[in-house]
Motif scaffolding. Sequence first.
Motif, PDB file in Angstrom:
ATOM      1  N   UNK A 131       0.829  -1.204   0.000  1.00 15.32           N
ATOM      2  CA  UNK A 131       0.000   0.000   0.000  1.00 15.32           C
ATOM      3  C   UNK A 131       0.865   1.257   0.000  1.00 15.32           C
ATOM      4  N   UNK A 132       1.925   1.246   0.775  1.00 15.60           N
ATOM      5  CA  UNK A 132       2.827   2.406   0.815  1.00 15.60           C
ATOM      6  C   UNK A 132       3.525   2.588  -0.529  1.00 15.60           C
ATOM      7  N   UNK A 133       3.926   1.509  -1.168  1.00 18.26           N
ATOM      8  CA  UNK A 133       4.575   1.600  -2.477  1.00 18.26           C
ATOM      9  C   UNK A 133       3.619   2.196  -3.508  1.00 18.26           C
ATOM     10  N   UNK A 134       2.360   1.794  -3.440  1.00 22.44           N
ATOM     11  CA  UNK A 134       1.361   2.339  -4.359  1.00 22.44           C
ATOM     12  C   UNK A 134       1.165   3.837  -4.117  1.00 22.44           C
ATOM     13  N   UNK A 135       1.087   4.234  -2.867  1.00 22.91           N
ATOM     14  CA  UNK A 135       0.920   5.642  -2.522  1.00 22.91           C
ATOM     15  C   UNK A 135       2.120   6.468  -2.982  1.00 22.91           C
ATOM     16  N   UNK A 136       3.312   5.946  -2.796  1.00 21.09           N
ATOM     17  CA  UNK A 136       4.526   6.642  -3.245  1.00 21.09           C
ATOM     18  C   UNK A 136       4.484   6.828  -4.761  1.00 21.09           C
ATOM     19  N   UNK A 137       4.075   5.780  -5.484  1.00 26.20           N
ATOM     20  CA  UNK A 137       3.967   5.883  -6.940  1.00 26.20           C
ATOM     21  C   UNK A 137       2.973   6.946  -7.364  1.00 26.20           C
ATOM     22  N   UNK A 138       1.849   7.014  -6.674  1.00 27.89           N
ATOM     23  CA  UNK A 138       0.850   8.035  -6.983  1.00 27.89           C
ATOM     24  C   UNK A 138       1.388   9.435  -6.706  1.00 27.89           C
ATOM     25  N   UNK A 139       2.091   9.589  -5.602  1.00 26.99           N
ATOM     26  CA  UNK A 139       2.654  10.901  -5.264  1.00 26.99           C
ATOM     27  C   UNK A 139       3.720  11.325  -6.264  1.00 26.99           C
ATOM     28  N   UNK A 140       4.532  10.369  -6.708  1.00 24.66           N
ATOM     29  CA  UNK A 140       5.560  10.679  -7.711  1.00 24.66           C
ATOM     30  C   UNK A 140       4.911  11.122  -9.016  1.00 24.66           C
ATOM     31  N   UNK A 141       3.824  10.451  -9.412  1.00 24.23           N
ATOM     32  CA  UNK A 141       3.104  10.847 -10.624  1.00 24.23           C
ATOM     33  C   UNK A 141       2.517  12.242 -10.471  1.00 24.23           C
ATOM     34  N   UNK A 142       1.988  12.527  -9.316  1.00 25.84           N
ATOM     35  CA  UNK A 142       1.408  13.856  -9.057  1.00 25.84           C
ATOM     36  C   UNK A 142       2.476  14.943  -9.144  1.00 25.84           C
ATOM     37  N   UNK A 144       5.228  14.858 -10.809  1.00 26.67           N
ATOM     38  CA  UNK A 144       5.652  15.000 -12.202  1.00 26.67           C
ATOM     39  C   UNK A 144       4.536  15.570 -13.075  1.00 26.67           C
ATOM     40  N   UNK A 145       3.360  15.753 -12.526  1.00 24.61           N
ATOM     41  CA  UNK A 145       2.245  16.307 -13.293  1.00 24.61           C
ATOM     42  C   UNK A 145       1.538  15.288 -14.154  1.00 24.61           C
ATOM     43  N   UNK A 146       1.619  14.023 -13.789  1.00 29.26           N
ATOM     44  CA  UNK A 146       1.001  12.945 -14.577  1.00 29.26           C
ATOM     45  C   UNK A 146      -0.296  12.475 -13.939  1.00 29.26           C
ATOM     46  N   UNK A 147      -1.098  13.360 -13.450  1.00 27.07           N
ATOM     47  CA  UNK A 147      -2.315  12.978 -12.726  1.00 27.07           C
ATOM     48  C   UNK A 147      -2.928  11.815 -13.397  1.00 27.07           C
TER      49      UNK A 147
END
Length: 147
Positions: A131-142, A144-147
């Motif tokens: 779950x933490x890895x998924x959240x980190x991936x989402x935050x990294x996308x955010x 970088x502007x890749x919503x």
Amino acid sequence: MKTVLQLLKEKPESHQAVLTIGPDQSVLDALRLMAQINVGALPVVEQGQVVGVVSERDYARKMVLLGRSSAGTPVRSIMNAPVITVGPGETLERCMNIMTDSHLRHLPVVERGELIGLLSIGDLVKAAIAEQAQLIGQLEQYIRGEH
């Protein structure tokens, strides 16, 4: 965070069935079954109800250290009871809190009085890491502007 039922459904099929032991069976029977299926604990079930949990740790502390015979000792004499259980709708976070506060490594999952699964602390740690890895991936996308 996920629920217990979601985590149980994600377990490999080979780990979804929960084998149990009866309280009047011998500790040796419990050890053989744990070794056969490569687990560290078994729910103890009597008349369809979970009445305890027996683990390798119980064997080490309550049998080996006291010089007792595992062949002649019933599981009920070393099992942890009363047993703490959770329902399928419980959150994994709540399960982690229960296990931490109660110093448990295994938590039976019961629905309408019937045992439907067994969670280990390892199951919960793996789920939290994923779950933490998924959240980190989402935050990294955010970021970088890749919503």
